[in-house]
Each structure stands twice: as C-alpha cells, then as structure tokens.
Design an enzyme around this catalytic site. Structure first.
Site, mmCIF file in Angstrom:
data_model
loop_
_atom_site.group_PDB
_atom_site.id
_atom_site.type_symbol
_atom_site.label_atom_id
_atom_site.label_comp_id
_atom_site.label_asym_id
_atom_site.label_seq_id
_atom_site.Cartn_x
_atom_site.Cartn_y
_atom_site.Cartn_z
ATOM 1 N N GLY B 156 0.742 -1.200 -0.160
ATOM 2 C CA GLY B 156 -0.020 -0.015 -0.115
ATOM 3 C C GLY B 156 0.951 1.276 0.088
ATOM 4 N N CYS B 157 0.553 2.355 -0.775
ATOM 5 C CA CYS B 157 1.377 3.308 -0.807
ATOM 6 C C CYS B 157 1.525 4.209 0.485
ATOM 7 C CB CYS B 157 0.877 4.270 -2.135
ATOM 8 S SG CYS B 157 -0.904 4.842 -1.784
ATOM 9 N N ASN B 158 0.598 4.471 1.073
ATOM 10 C CA ASN B 158 0.808 5.081 2.391
ATOM 11 C C ASN B 158 1.660 4.204 3.447
ATOM 12 O OD1 ASN B 158 -1.001 7.433 1.751
ATOM 13 N ND2 ASN B 158 -2.759 5.983 1.734
ATOM 14 N N ALA B 159 1.439 2.884 3.156
ATOM 15 C CA ALA B 159 1.818 1.873 4.230
ATOM 16 C C ALA B 159 3.279 1.815 4.039
ATOM 17 C CB ALA B 159 1.231 0.435 4.038
ATOM 18 N N THR B 161 5.404 4.239 2.715
ATOM 19 C CA THR B 161 5.874 5.376 2.843
ATOM 20 C C THR B 161 6.149 5.563 4.443
ATOM 21 O OG1 THR B 161 4.884 6.329 1.236
ATOM 22 C CG2 THR B 161 5.687 7.968 2.602
#
EC number: 1.2.1.38
Lengths: 355, 355, 355, 355
Positions: B156-159, B161
């Site tokens: 997941g992109c937020n994860a 990051t």
C-alpha cells in the site's frame, strides 16, 4: 458612530483581507491605507480584487499617516510595531496583526524572535478557553479580556488554529499536554507576499513542502502560552510541522494528543462541546464528520472534527480555518467588534465560499 | 530473454503507471492488458498518455486472458485475487498490487478488510529493514525474500511510505514504537479512478480534506506488521491520518515518534543512515534538508528528511514518495527486477520530474 | 416585506451558490430546499460550507414542495422546468438557472438541446446592451426587461461572459461580428457535481483539458442571440472553445474580433466605456490592465480588459467572472433584486476573495 | 563515443530539464554545470529532483568554464549568448535555449528584443514543414537543416507549439494565414524561476492570468517566421494571447484560422496527416479526440487535435506540449541527436507521466 480606520501593510495579504472585510463593515470608514515600498500607487494596483476601494492611494507607513484615526491596524513585519507606539498614543484602538505583542514571556520572545521585547496585548482569539491553574472547568474565555480593550494582538494563524484545537482538551484535562503532535497543511498565503523561490507558483503547484521542521516555528511558543492560559498543567510538549500545499488559502491542522488515563470517549467529546457549544465561529462537527478547508474559505469560521483512536491511545482533532480570515484579519475584526461593543459577528461570514 | 507480461486493471491509475514503466523496460513485452468494464476499447482511450501503447486493446479480465504469460500483474479491488489463483498456477511471477496478499495475520485482515483470507506473499518494499526480535541491528532487508520470489505483494502506498519512515528508528530502538503519529498529505490518485463526489476536481481544488480519521485506515495493520518485522518490541501504537491535498500524485508523510530514553541525536541519525546508506531508491537527506513531493514525481525514489525536536521529545521524519511510482507500480517493477535477477533499478528513474 | 424562497437543485453547485448569497440577503427567508436523490438528508451534508443553514433538510423536488413560495429558483437539468409550470403559476417570481427559457429561437433549441421548446423568459444579464437593428448606439439594456419581471432565465455562465465581452463592440459597430473567436479557461465547477471520469481531481489537477471543440457547445446559440439583440448585423460567426483548467471556479474568456474598417483605437475603447461606464458589476479596466479570475472569486463582478492589436487586425477582450456568482447565482440574485424593485446590488459583493 | 557536455543556466527550469534528460542519455557525460549567482553551491540545492547528479557543483558561467566540451547548452537570458561566441569556437555543438539565434530578420529582433542582433542558427523544431514559396506540398522539414548542424537555436516553447499547430494548414494552403488566433493556457514554469509577485504561488493558485495581451509577446515574430518558412503567402496575421493557469508545466494552445475558400474537410485533415503521419513526437489525434497537457507531462510529445467548425468558418487546432520538454529541453536534445547522427528519440519519452 462611524470609526475612522487606517490600515498599514495594505499591499500585503493580511492587509488586503483586513480591507476586504472592513469594506463591508457598516461602522467604519477606511480613511488611510499605507505601505512602504509602494507608496503613491493606487491600492487596486496591489489588491485588484478590492474594486470598491478603487479611490484609495497607498501612503507611506509613518507615524504621521497612521495617527489621528479612531482605529489603526498594524500589519507589519515583527519588530516594527514599537516605533509607532508614541504616535498612536491617542488612537482609541490599535490592533497589531504582527507578532510583537503576542507573547507574555520575554524568554520565548528572545528564543524565537529576538530584538526589543514589547508588552503583551489582549489576545485576539475570543473563543479560547481560559482555565483554572491545574485544569478543570475553564473559568472564562479570551473574549473577556477583549471587551473594551484598546490594544489587541491578533493571533498567528497556525497558532490560533492549533490552540483552538487542543485547548478544550487541555482545559478539561482529558488529554496529556505533554504529548501532543500537530501537522498542518497550509496554503502559501500564510507566508505573505514575499519574493522567495520556494513560494513561486512553479514550486508550489503539484507539491507538498514542509518547512520549519523540528521545533523551530515561531508559532510554537504562542500555542504553548495559549494552552498554559487554558489551564495546562505540567510540561507542554508539542511537535509542530507545517506543510505548504497547493491551495492559496487555508489551514488544515491535524492535532493529536495522548488520552489522559481513565477518560471516557463521552468525556472527551464533552470537553470540546462545553468549550464551543455556544460559539458561532468555532464549531464542533458531529461525530464522524471532518472539516475541509474549502468550507471555510473567506469565512471567519473554525470547523473542528474530533475522533478518539483507542488503538493509538490518542485523540485526533482536525481543524479547518482560512488563515487570512479566521486566522488573521477576521480574528482582528471580530476582536475589534468586541472591543467596541459592536455585535461580535458584524461584517464576518460564518459561511465559506465553496467549491 | 524477453518476458511476456499481462497487466490487469489496465484502465486504472495503478495499471497505467505499471504500463508506463513496463513500456520502457527492455526485458519485457506487454502482451495483454485487461479491464472489466472497458474491455474491447483501445488502451489509449483510458490512458491517453501512453502513446507508445496505441496498438493495445483492453480485454476482459478473466483467468483465460491472464494465464499463459511469464509475468502477471494484478491491479484489482481487494478480494478478487483469489479467483485467479488456479489459472495463474503456471505463471512464473505474479505481482499483486492489491491488498489480498499483504497481511500475515488473519485477525488484521478480518478487522480491516473481511472476506476470505489469502496467504501472505513476499512484501514488495525491498529497502525495509528486517530486524531481530526485540530490536537492535537489523538482520536483513525485505529484499532478501524477494530474490527468486514467484509471488509478490506490492505495498500500500501510504503503508510503505510510513514504514520506510519509521522502521530504521524502530529497528535500532531509538524511538518508541508505542507512541507514533503520522499525518500524510496525499494526492487523490491514491484513491483510484473511482467516481465519488469527494474526488471530483471541484471538491479537491483549493482544499485539504482528511479521511479515515481515528484509526480506521486499512494501511495501519500493514504498517504495524512491517514495523514488527523490523524488530519493534512491545505495543505498536500509530495514530495515522491521511489528508487529500490538491496535487494529482504524491505523498508527504510527516511521522513523529517519542525519542527512546538516553539516546543521542547522533545515534538517531545513525539509525537511518545505517538502514539506507547503501540504497539507491531510499535516500536520507543531509541534516537541515527536507523533501518535497515534486522532487520524486514519476521517480521510484523515497526522500527522507530527519529532525530531532528535544523540546517536544520527538523525532520527526518527513518522507516524500510518488504514490503511483515508488508507492505502487515502481515498487512492483523493482521487486520484479529483484525476483528475476535483473538489475534492481532497471527501467526506474531515481530523478523526479520537477517543477 | 420578507419574501419566502424555495431553491431546487440545492445539493448542486449552482444551488449552493444561490443559497450562500440568499443566506446573506435581508429581504428573503429560505424556506425550502429540494433535491431529488438526496431528499431527507441535511443540507449541510452536501453543502458543508453553509453553516448558517444547518437547520435545513433537503426535500424532494416536486410541484408540491416548490409551490406556495413568493420566489422559486429552479436549478435543474435542462428539459425539466416544464413539468413545474402549472404548479408554479401562483409563484410571483420564478428564476430558472437552467437553459429551458433562454433561447428565443426554436431552431437553436432543436439543434443544440432538443425536446420540448419552452417560451423565452427575460434574460438575466442586466448590463447587456440592447441595440438598434443594424448597430449603432444601443437603445437600452437587458435590465429594462427585468424590471417587474415574473419569469427570468439566468444565463449560461460562459454565454454571459462572452456576450458581455463582445456586445459593446458589436453594438457600436467597431468589430466584425462575422469574425469572432473566444477561448475560455474555465473551472470544473461549471460542469456541475457530475460523477464523470474527466471531472475527477486526478484528471483535472496539473492539466488543461479542452471540450466541446469545433462549435458544438450549447452556449454558442445563446451568445449569438445576445449579440443579435445587441445590434449585430449580418452573419454572426463565433469560434468558441472552453478549456478546463485546475481552479475550482472562474472563467477567463479571451475573445478577439476583427476590427471594423476605418475605426480608431479611441472609438473602440469608447464603445466599451459607453456600455459599462455606469455599471457597478461590469467594469472596464484601465488601458494596460488585464483581469484575473482570482480577483472576482465569490464576487458578482465581471472585469474586462481591452487591447487593440493592429498587427493582427483584431480587438482582444479578456473578461474574468466567477462562473457560479456573476455567471449564474449572482446574476440570478441581481435579476431578482431588479424584478422586485430592491437595490440591484443587495447581498452581492463587488469585491472578490483573493488571493 | 561519449560526448562531454556543459550546461549553463543549470539552476533554472530549462537547465534543470536539460539535465534531467541528459542524465538518462547513454552517449553524454555531464561534466560541467554553471550558474551565475549560485556558483559554488551543489546542483541539488537548486534541483533537488536530480538525485543522480548529487556529485555536481555549480560553477560560474564564464567562457572558461564552458569551453573545452564537445557540446555546450546555453540557457541564458537573451542578449548574453554573444559574449561566449569566441570561447565556444572549438566546441563541436552549441545549442542555445535562449532567443538570440532564433530570428532571421533583424527588424523583428529590434522590434521585440533589441540590442545586438545575432546570426540565426538552425531552428530546433525538426517536425516543422518547410514549404515552397506560395504554399503547396511542403518540400522538406526543419529537420533537414539540423543534420550535421554545429549551432542550433532551440525554440521558444509557445512559438514551437503554435507553429506546429498551424504550419501544416498554412503549407497546404487550407487555412488563411491572414486570419489566425491563438490563445494558450500555460504553466508558470515557462516564465522561469524569476522572483516576481505575479509568479508567486498565492497569485497563481486558483486563478487564470493573461499577460502580454494585444500583440506584444516575443514569440509572435518567431511564429510568423516559422509559418513563412512553411510556405505562407501574403500577410501573416496572428492574434496571440497566453494565459497563465495553475499547473506547473504545460501548454495547451487553441489555435483557429479561417478556412481557405473551397477547401473540404477531408483536405483539411489531410494537410495535418501529411505533415505528421510519419513523426514520432508530433501526433495528430483521431477525429473527435482532443489532447490534454497531463498526457505529455515530461514527454517530448506534441499531441494535436483538429476540428473543423463550418458555422464559424474556422479550423480549430488544439495542441498540448510540455513547455520544458518538447517546448524547450526535449527539442534541444532531439536536435542534438539529429545533429550528431544518433537515433532521434534517444533519451526522450513519447509517453507522458499521468495522472
């Protein structure tokens, strides 16, 4: 009665917003607008959106041009207010939109600003609870000090946003003032009309840019002071990070704090409800609702969303304000209205301009 | 050798970014692109920026269209991957850009997603440290599990990051994993090409909009898992708030955590330097520098700025990634390169497109 | 006297702007707000910026909910107005923000809209000159037809912007109505709150997107009609191209037309000065000044810049309006004020919200 | 062979884009980067997105620092190129991204720029048709003059966009070069990294701002020259208006011209197809399709949409380019490739970065 008004820093963003609001205020007459480098030019050359003030010409900012008015707004870089003190002695109401008269502690001033320390003035965030030492039910509001005030310090936009977010919880003792974190998405107009590379449109568009990371932002002592006055006990520790995002105006502050031991969700929500339930311009949204900055554009409104995250052991407070309106100029006009005994909301809109 | 590739979800944002990167990859041939509702239409009708793929037509996403390739990318809504398991049995490498194979714990899956639980696959964030139980010097990287992998879960992109931001400090024990806060400024493309009112341009422009406030975001368990694997001890508590801001792409994650007792500033910085000093695509900026999302646009790079705020007793980590590149498709291609034994950075740019 | 008001389409952008302006209007009471699909929900669920209208609940749009008011605003998709005609017979003033009652010619209606043709109503652009057949000094304004009107058609936002730009030159015969070109930079809110892929934030941000290129836009016949009424002679030929750009609101229309033979620069400028010299809400900027859309945000003002390019043999007229205010809802309120004999500018701001 | 390269103006936007493209070019080595005021600082302090060039330090722009390379790129303000002529005598290939060597006519130079006139160099828009005097089938392309060239003038970004839009129609005689209008939505990066108030983010966001209205823009003579070389006959009259809109990069040029008498729709389309049918980086979209700037972000591609509006008697050509890539630096690299006999598209992407 019509009050005569002078606005200094009239070519800047804060000055422009003051004038936009004052132009619609039935009790004032904008008599003088001043600016240093642009003196002699028409106001609309620098504020082309203020069509109703096409007749005004910028004058130099001097003690002479500012004196002799009923009300003077100072929108100057910090450290410059002092030189006008004598000249403004006879002015009934002076409102400083700069930082010079915000801080009560000289230590904070020396650490974050420097230069001559000025006496603190009444703080222009009327809705902020003022608490008993050691917390508990707030005993009043900053508003009380604004009634009849003759000298007012308008708040820093980020400072008032975060203070309004956290003060109710601190005052009621439901959050731990020693463990708070605020991260703000802010529009570049908060940095003023400064010619700096990182404020160019090409740099701002399509990007999120943090600044003053790690505890150096000047609004931090102002927030600590407001929370102390709201009744915070023990150390106040706030991690504060502003991030410039591509919207001209607006602050969305996400503030979190550790939940005080033994506190229920209902008690948490009750703290904010108690603080703002009777307020017009600071509104707690219903459970599950969160604010957006677009909803307060041009409005004098702070919208607050509240969530309790038990897994993280933190309260999350998300607050939206327009940095130029409720954050600066609107707060100044609201404080002026209070000081003069006018209806507090005169010439201020609770509704935003959206989309 | 040239690998034949199929990309499902090819009309969406993640699919489009996969194809943009694959189109420049010398070792693959994009043979099949699929999408449910738009089958039969030219790819460029939905991805008009992919001029070099004008010859491709979208096919229906079925086991038949996906099978028979060397590599298959799944970019489907969560819960849909399972139905292709049998058909893809002979496919050498399957990379799922959805959530189905990310979580190792069924409890987390049930709590945040629901539906049938799928086995976890190798996690596509190569640079993440993998730590010893109880912290201390990390013993490896997620990269180690990707070498020769045949099934990979892109993050997941937020994860990814936030995990990249905090893992070095957790692994080295210099921050307290029980007191962490992340607030993210994110572009709307992370939410996909969904027709929802709050994703309309008129709603996004000029506004900052928080969502999933209070601990409900699905990337939270993924971050906790990554930090646990990095060596976190005790409870992991993370307050996580994403805020949509008006930029098409990008994540700027501001993460803070309490400083572990007795740790020096140098030890803190050393933790991140040790973790990423040899990495190409995760870079720690020099002291005093902070990243901006514009600088990683279209790049596979995560830029990390680090500050220590003793007054707040917190470390502040600011990380910029492009959610579609390093956050999703770039991570997938990088993982593919590792799995196949190709140079890890092939077809991936370390430089962003700015301004 | 306080007029009771109903607003249909209250959950959309035009409806929201009507309500924002009406909420500040001292002579009206907003009694009823309606919307089809969202009936039963609080208005603020769809218009969270309208804090002062928190008490209102959306009702279904039916003849029954709309009848019985002094004033009814229709903000419905075109073709839907007719079904309310009978029910609204007793309503003193009906203002349609849709297209149903704008066109006088059934041919134009059939070619650009289709479906049942409705009778034309007074056209809500008060400042538009109404000319003598064959051009020459205009003999009046559209305003004249609005005094005492009971049925009013608010304009199309692009149409009124371009008509205001070109009508003075056409009326005075200083430009050639047979050779005109308008290209508009427009915000996506003009397209309404429609769930369409090309209106998503991810598509709009960082991009300029043309639409309805080549003469198919529905506002073209409306402009031709306005220019004909302003006194245009011979064929009216207008090339019209709107381009969506990443700003929520605003229209910047760049219109050019061939200079009529033998006309001097002074005569050209005089045509616009004569048309708008006495107007509050349509302002010709001084020579050398050009307008920006930010300067009219939320204002009922059209700002016009004029240049004569002899090398190109064309007049260039650049006009900025807020599509939702002066372009739609502001024009509707201004027309309402005129129709009711109230001060024309009541509840309308000439100043924009900038930056 | 590896060519050694020096880039002047390396801290600006054009310089940054040159370096981004050159960093991925297998046949060059970036040896020297120069900038006047920022000499001595690391390149990444000014171009933080160019991570792969972290090792480079800005040097002063002097004849000494630039001489001794195989290739030199000048990205300097106009009028400054001349002082380096002698020093660069031995440099095999000099590409000027400024205006100094674009114009063939001294009259145009004197009228729009002023100062010393410099000899014209080969014009870096390879795809532009070069026509017979009096129109008719083009006899070649600007590309022909770039083969083996040693001195090249990269185009103005707006100029090449409009020239590419209109040249095929002018060359084929299907449009009237005496009646043309171009309106451009442009990103602020085209104006460079200049510290000017109107380029601040607060001024750009949420606004559309025209400039150089009325025929004063310096790219006008460059367009007229390109169209003359494409075969235009008689007077060339172009009304040209750029409008800054809130996107960092991109030009969307809407150009219209009167249809030549007796020409069919098919003949019109055929003119553009004939001109660009074989080109990689200039693509005519299928009938009914129109380009968006997002689709060419970071790409060396010009996308062209074409419509015929018989009611307005005009052809409408909408062209999207990235002003920094195809508009400036990409055109320069493409021209370099041609001059050196390398594959024309080396290190240039035909695909954009979207959304």
């Amino acid at each position: 009665m019509t009050y005569s008004v002078a606005v200094s820093g009239a070519s800047g963003y804060a000055g422009g917003e003051l004038l936009r609001l004052l132009a619609a205020h039935p009790d004032v007459e904008i008599r003088t607008v001043t600016a240093h480098s642009n003196a002699g030019q028409p106001l609309v050359a620098h504020q082309p959106h203020l069509r109703s003030l096409e007749h005004l010409t910028l004058q130099d900012t001097t003690p002479e041009t500012l004196s002799g008015h009923d009300i003077v707004f100072l929108a100057l870089p910090h450290g410059q207010s002092g030189q006008y003190t004598d000249a403004l002695e006879d002015v009934s109401l002076v409102i400083d939109c700069g930082a010079d008269h915000r801080l009560t502690g000289q230590d904070d001033w020396d650490a974050f600003y420097g230069g001559a320390f000025n006496e603190p003035w009444a703080y222009g965030v009327p809705e902020l609870p003022v608490g008993a030492v050691g917390g508990g039910t707030p005993t009043g509001k900053q508003r009380d000090r604004l009634v009849g005030a003759t000298r007012i310090a308008a708040p820093g936009c980020n400072a008032s946003t975060v203070s309004l977010s956290l003060a109710p919880g601190v005052a009621a003792g439901v959050i731990d003032a020693g463990d708070m974190v605020s991260v703000l998405a802010v529009g570049p107009s908060g940095a003023g009309k400064s010619l700096k590379t990182h404020l160019l449109g090409s740099e701002i568009l399509g990007s999120a840019n943090p600044y003053a990371v790690g505890g150096s932002h000047r609004h931090i002592p102002e927030i600590r002071q407001a929370l102390r006055e709201a009744g915070a006990t023990g150390d106040i520790r706030l991690s504060f990070t502003p991030v410039i995002v591509p919207m001209a105006r607006g602050i969305l502050a996400t503030s979190t704090a550790r939940i005080a031991p033994g506190v229920t969700d209902a008690q948490i929500r009750e703290a904010w409800e108690a603080a703002y339930g009777d307020e017009t311009f600071v509104q707690l949204l219903p459970e599950g609702s969160m604010p957006r900055t677009a909803d307060v554009l041009g409005a004098n409104t702070a919208l607050i969303g509240l969530a309790v995250d038990r897994a993280a052991d933190r309260v999350v407070v998300v607050t939206a304000v327009d940095n130029l309106t409720k954050g600066t100029a609107g707060a100044a006009i609201q404080s002026m209205n209070i000081a003069l005994g006018l209806p507090e909301g005169r010439a201020l809109s609770v509704n935003g301009v959206a989309p």
